[in-house]
Design a protein around this motif. Structure first.
Motif, PDB file in Angstrom:
ATOM      1  N   LYS A  57       0.839  -1.205   0.000  1.00  0.00           N
ATOM      2  CA  LYS A  57       0.000   0.000   0.000  1.00  0.00           C
ATOM      3  C   LYS A  57       0.869   1.249   0.000  1.00  0.00           C
ATOM      4  CE  LYS A  57      -4.156  -1.769   2.261  1.00  0.00           C
ATOM      5  NZ  LYS A  57      -5.064  -1.629   3.399  1.00  0.00           N
ATOM      6  N   CYS A  58       0.212   2.371  -0.193  1.00  0.00           N
ATOM      7  CA  CYS A  58       0.913   3.651  -0.119  1.00  0.00           C
ATOM      8  C   CYS A  58       1.130   3.989   1.368  1.00  0.00           C
ATOM      9  CB  CYS A  58       0.055   4.718  -0.790  1.00  0.00           C
ATOM     10  SG  CYS A  58       0.734   6.369  -0.654  1.00  0.00           S
ATOM     11  N   GLN A  59       2.253   4.594   1.657  1.00  0.00           N
ATOM     12  CA  GLN A  59       2.534   4.996   3.041  1.00  0.00           C
ATOM     13  C   GLN A  59       1.440   5.925   3.573  1.00  0.00           C
ATOM     14  OE1 GLN A  59       4.858   4.040   5.004  1.00  0.00           O
ATOM     15  NE2 GLN A  59       5.348   5.642   6.474  1.00  0.00           N
ATOM     16  N   ASN A  65      -6.063   8.886   2.380  1.00  0.00           N
ATOM     17  CA  ASN A  65      -7.030   7.943   1.791  1.00  0.00           C
ATOM     18  C   ASN A  65      -6.579   7.462   0.411  1.00  0.00           C
ATOM     19  OD1 ASN A  65      -8.877   7.858   3.906  1.00  0.00           O
ATOM     20  ND2 ASN A  65      -9.802   9.793   3.228  1.00  0.00           N
ATOM     21  N   CYS A  66      -5.292   7.314   0.247  1.00  0.00           N
ATOM     22  CA  CYS A  66      -4.749   6.897  -1.055  1.00  0.00           C
ATOM     23  C   CYS A  66      -5.117   5.426  -1.303  1.00  0.00           C
ATOM     24  CB  CYS A  66      -3.244   7.091  -1.068  1.00  0.00           C
ATOM     25  SG  CYS A  66      -2.528   6.749  -2.677  1.00  0.00           S
ATOM     26  N   GLU A  67      -5.633   5.161  -2.494  1.00  0.00           N
ATOM     27  CA  GLU A  67      -6.141   3.808  -2.767  1.00  0.00           C
ATOM     28  C   GLU A  67      -5.158   2.922  -3.518  1.00  0.00           C
ATOM     29  OE1 GLU A  67      -9.972   4.223  -4.550  1.00  0.00           O
ATOM     30  OE2 GLU A  67     -10.893   4.839  -2.659  1.00  0.00           O
ATOM     31  N   THR A  90      -3.005   3.803  -9.027  1.00  0.00           N
ATOM     32  CA  THR A  90      -3.312   5.246  -8.966  1.00  0.00           C
ATOM     33  C   THR A  90      -3.174   5.771  -7.538  1.00  0.00           C
ATOM     34  OG1 THR A  90      -4.887   4.874 -10.723  1.00  0.00           O
ATOM     35  CG2 THR A  90      -5.014   6.999  -9.597  1.00  0.00           C
ATOM     36  N   HIS A  91      -2.366   6.807  -7.412  1.00  0.00           N
ATOM     37  CA  HIS A  91      -2.224   7.471  -6.108  1.00  0.00           C
ATOM     38  C   HIS A  91      -3.067   8.741  -6.091  1.00  0.00           C
ATOM     39  CE1 HIS A  91       1.272   5.446  -4.151  1.00  0.00           C
ATOM     40  NE2 HIS A  91       1.463   5.031  -5.387  1.00  0.00           N
ATOM     41  N   SER A  92      -3.714   9.013  -4.953  1.00  0.00           N
ATOM     42  CA  SER A  92      -4.414  10.290  -4.824  1.00  0.00           C
ATOM     43  C   SER A  92      -3.578  11.253  -3.972  1.00  0.00           C
ATOM     44  CB  SER A  92      -5.801  10.080  -4.207  1.00  0.00           C
ATOM     45  OG  SER A  92      -5.679   9.311  -3.024  1.00  0.00           O
ATOM     46  N   CYS A  93      -2.418  10.777  -3.514  1.00  0.00           N
ATOM     47  CA  CYS A  93      -1.538  11.632  -2.710  1.00  0.00           C
ATOM     48  C   CYS A  93      -0.495  12.307  -3.614  1.00  0.00           C
ATOM     49  CB  CYS A  93      -0.846  10.795  -1.640  1.00  0.00           C
ATOM     50  SG  CYS A  93       0.201   9.511  -2.323  1.00  0.00           S
ATOM     51  N   THR A  94       0.339  13.152  -3.032  1.00  0.00           N
ATOM     52  CA  THR A  94       1.375  13.831  -3.822  1.00  0.00           C
ATOM     53  C   THR A  94       2.674  13.029  -3.793  1.00  0.00           C
ATOM     54  OG1 THR A  94       1.915  15.082  -1.850  1.00  0.00           O
ATOM     55  CG2 THR A  94       0.481  16.158  -3.448  1.00  0.00           C
TER      56      THR A  94
HETATM   57 ZN   LIG Z   1      -0.354   7.359  -2.465  1.00  0.00          ZN
END
Ligand SMILES: [Zn+2]
Length: 231
Positions: A57-59, A65-67, A90-94
């Protein structure tokens, strides 16, 4: 349906992960995920990691709420091959500027050829190169450790190669009858080796002008020395 098999020698530098992709082991899968994170400037982590399945997963999966998520498990009960069973890249974070998977070991291995060419590569030069290539900031200490480890890896290589010289000489004599090989040593310490391959010796005697010119260079690396060759 056939799925892509991940080639750890060809694909590891810049992994292109996809659904159904197969890996030889969980270790290879995790390394590919880490390298994917480094190449894409994402910090990933493994939230589930046992002998049966692995979830990456993303850190920032909680804070942002990165999926982003990759789930891998064995292909089947009797097949230990590891396969990506679901994937969302796909990341929703930066993007991040630092990645804890960029370790000094990882850097030493990635830039080993650069260290070989330039053993005096400066710490600030290493930091700048990492910034240019990967857009990551690393500390001076990490750059220094990477250099130290790369030197240890190279010196280890060099030592093992010198240890093979005697076998190399015997192999040359066996496979090229008429070849001359002379090794010199002092108190058990290697001093030098002279090699004249039989085909070159014969060609020189049968048709070349009686003129020998030498070319040479300094040997860099741990043990230094000179190398001469006949032209
Ligand atoms: Zn992310």
């Amino acid at each position: 349906m056939s799925y892509v098999e991940f080639d750890e020698f060809k694909d590891m530098a810049n992994p292109q992960l996809e659904l159904g992709m197969k890996f030889s082991s969980f270790k290879t899968f995790k390394l590919a995920c880490r390298n994917w994170g480094i190449q894409n400037r994402r910090q990933i982590r493994f939230t589930t990691n046992d002998m049966k399945r692995c979830i990456c997963k993303c850190q920032r999966f909680k804070s942002s709420n990165c999926e982003f998520r990759i789930f891998a498990s064995h292909v089947g009960k009797d097949d230990s091959t590891v396969q990506i069973k679901s994937i969302n890249l796909t990341h929703s974070c930066t993007k991040v500027n630092k990645n804890y998977h960029v370790t000094s070991d990882w850097l030493a291995e990635k830039y080993i050829e650069q260290f070989r060419v330039d053993p005096n590569w400066s710490v600030s030069g290493i930091i700048q190169r990492v910034k240019d290539d990967l857009k990551f900031e690393i500390s001076r200490m990490k750059a220094w450790r990477a250099k130290k480890k790369a030197m240890e890896m190279m010196n280890g290589d060099e030592k093992s190669q010198y240890l093979k010289l005697h076998s190399y000489a015997l192999e040359l004599l066996k496979t090229n009858p008429g070849t001359t090989v002379k090794m010199t040593q002092h108190l058990g310490v290697f001093q030098g080796i002279y090699i004249c391959l039989a085909p070159l010796k014969n060609a020189f005697n049968s048709g070349c002008r009686p003129l020998i010119s030498l070319d040479g260079c300094w040997l860099k690396g741990q043990y230094k020395g000179h190398y001469f060759n006949c032209r």
